[in-house]
Scaffold this active site. Structure first.
Site, PDB file in Angstrom:
ATOM      1  N   THR A  79       0.833  -1.216   0.000  1.00  0.00           N
ATOM      2  CA  THR A  79       0.000   0.000   0.000  1.00  0.00           C
ATOM      3  C   THR A  79       0.861   1.257   0.000  1.00  0.00           C
ATOM      4  OG1 THR A  79      -1.572  -1.196   1.400  1.00  0.00           O
ATOM      5  CG2 THR A  79      -1.958   1.150   1.099  1.00  0.00           C
ATOM      6  N   HIS A 195      -8.413  -7.186   2.765  1.00  0.00           N
ATOM      7  CA  HIS A 195      -6.989  -7.516   2.893  1.00  0.00           C
ATOM      8  C   HIS A 195      -6.846  -9.013   3.144  1.00  0.00           C
ATOM      9  CE1 HIS A 195      -2.851  -7.551   4.310  1.00  0.00           C
ATOM     10  NE2 HIS A 195      -2.730  -6.301   3.888  1.00  0.00           N
ATOM     11  N   HIS A 255      -2.952  -2.671  -5.172  1.00  0.00           N
ATOM     12  CA  HIS A 255      -2.069  -3.753  -5.662  1.00  0.00           C
ATOM     13  C   HIS A 255      -2.886  -5.037  -5.702  1.00  0.00           C
ATOM     14  CE1 HIS A 255      -2.021  -4.971  -1.473  1.00  0.00           C
ATOM     15  NE2 HIS A 255      -1.633  -3.747  -1.148  1.00  0.00           N
TER      16      HIS A 255
HETATM   17  C1  GP9 Z   1      -2.253  -1.357   6.494  1.00  0.00           C
HETATM   18  C2  GP9 Z   1      -2.461  -1.272   5.023  1.00  0.00           C
HETATM   19  C3  GP9 Z   1      -2.509  -2.610   4.369  1.00  0.00           C
HETATM   20  O1  GP9 Z   1      -2.155  -0.112   7.114  1.00  0.00           O
HETATM   21  O2  GP9 Z   1      -1.509  -0.456   4.452  1.00  0.00           O
HETATM   22  O3  GP9 Z   1      -1.291  -3.224   4.313  1.00  0.00           O
HETATM   23  P1  GP9 Z   1      -0.597  -3.717   2.957  1.00  0.00           P
HETATM   24  O4  GP9 Z   1      -1.597  -3.850   1.886  1.00  0.00           O
HETATM   25  O5  GP9 Z   1       0.427  -2.709   2.644  1.00  0.00           O
HETATM   26  O6  GP9 Z   1      -0.013  -5.054   3.306  1.00  0.00           O
HETATM   27 MN    MN Z   2      -2.599  -2.734   0.465  1.00  0.00          MN
END
Ligand code: GP9
Ligand code: MN
Length: 401
Positions: A79, A195, A255
């Protein structure tokens, strides 16, 4: 040195001079960027068991600019790398996160330009701890006026899942702050619920899980659907507060969410073969820009996350010269400029260069690598110059107007 900086800047400035009739159409409007966690472009328009995964985004696209061929260019900083590109138009470093490694640098970020040239108030909203990815330090370097992090939210067991506060309460609670922001503002919201490993409470499940051989992919469908619902609520809230017509929205996937390990599930879902070319297709992230009053249009120009910044500046009517970025305005982007990945791979209209193989994207066959050589030169140059800027802290030589 100063001379190196000048040469680098000459290179960047020579890349992006095309005009378009969209220049300045969003001048003075609020800008809301929404980082859609782990959101890949394949979910757009896609159905599972007859149901859309992203019904709201699909309808939003009808009256937005939808860029359908934008690639994830992040590296290990995930991120934070996407944020780094969106704000600075520089490539993230090859290893680690630039946010963690270079928070003391001088930057000429989107936030700086909007603040200095158009007097914007700038803020980031995110439900995670402020120190995650070193954001608290980096946002200072990027010139943000305010960072609303976890401590500004009421976070309970009930309204949290996985990494923290769920997207729906996150947006809901954010609105209290949004309505008090001085206008015009530039605000970035970082979503979180979609996520890995894509966990969701039953009450938040608006669509059935998919039925592939990968549980990760099956759950992904449900967390993306939840994300879509949260975005719908955000837009409704902006309408309720009377802000919608004065705000440009930029939604982008930060991403990939489905790593190569689980990709078979995505291929099953999409009825696609597991090939190198198709793997690259999965690396596309959605980019949707909604400008109030503008008609919708799908734009299939090839591009990457690094191109988001100049595209926004173009719409805001800020000249591209001296913007110091490697990105290209997507409304005028030169067709044959490669989309560059951090590991040196790249994509052009015709070719995909991956793992030292030069593929013809149409025939999907490998070609003599010499066909890719001219682009390889550009790729090496851009990544090198970008690294020089970051490691040499070269932007400190550039004075603000
Ligand atoms: C957490 C967010 C998600 O604050 O940035 O994490 P990432 O996608 O970078 O693993
Ligand atoms: Mn992310």
């Amino acid at each position: 040195t100063k001379a190196d900086t000048k040469e680098t800047i000459r290179y960047i400035d020579s890349t992006d001079k095309e005009e378009s009739d969209l220049f300045g159409i969003a001048k003075g409007k609020n800008i809301v960027l929404v980082s859609m966690e782990s959101t890949q472009n394949f979910v757009i328009g896609q159905k599972v068991n007859g149901k859309e995964i992203t019904p709201f985004l699909n309808s939003l696209i009808e009256d937005s600019f939808y860029f359908s061929q934008i690639y994830d260019q992040t590296a290990q900083g995930k991120t934070s790398d996407s944020e780094f590109m969106v704000d600075n138009g520089l490539y993230p470093l090859a290893s680690g996160s630039t946010f963690v490694q270079r928070p003391e640098n001088t930057y000429r970020a989107l936030s700086h330009l909007l603040d200095e040239q158009e007097d914007y108030y700038t803020a980031v909203f995110h439900g995670n701890d402020k120190t995650f990815w070193n954001r608290d330090k980096m946002y200072e370097a990027l010139g943000y006026d305010r960072f609303y992090s976890k401590e500004e939210y009421e976070v309970t067991d009930d309204n949290s899942v996985n990494y923290g506060i769920k997207d729906i309460p996150f947006f809901q609670q954010s609105m209290d702050y949004v309505e008090d922001l001085p206008q015009p503002f530039y605000a970035r919201f970082l979503m979180l619920t979609n996520h890995f490993p894509f966990l969701l409470d039953e009450e938040d499940q608006f669509i059935e899980e998919a039925d592939t051989s990968e549980g990760v992919v099956n759950r992904y469908v449900t967390t993306v659907r939840y994300e879509d619902e949260a975005i719908k609520n955000l837009i409704e809230d902006f309408k309720k507060k009377g802000l919608y017509d004065d705000t440009v929205f930029v939604f982008y996937g930060d991403h990939y969410g489905i790593s190569e390990k689980y990709e078979t599930g995505a291929f099953e879902l999409l009825g696609m073969e597991d090939t190198v070319i198709n793997h690259m297709k999965l690396q596309q992230v959605p980019l949707i820009i909604h400008v109030p009053g503008e008609e919708g249009r799908t734009i299939d120009t090839l591009g990457g996350e690094i191109d988001i910044r100049p595209t926004i500046l173009h719409l805001m009517g800020i000249e591209s010269q001296s913007n110091l970025s490697f990105g290209h305005n997507l409304f005028t982007r030169v067709e044959n400029h490669p989309v560059i990945f951090r590991n040196g791979d790249f994509i052009t209209e015709k070719f995909l260069y991956k793992n030292n193989v030069c593929y013809n994207r149409k025939s999907e066959e490998s070609e003599n690598t010499s066909k890719c050589d001219p682009y390889k030169e550009i790729v090496r140059k851009e990544l090198g110059l970008s690294d020089d800027i970051i490691y040499g802290d070269l932007l400190r030589f550039i004075k603000a107007e």
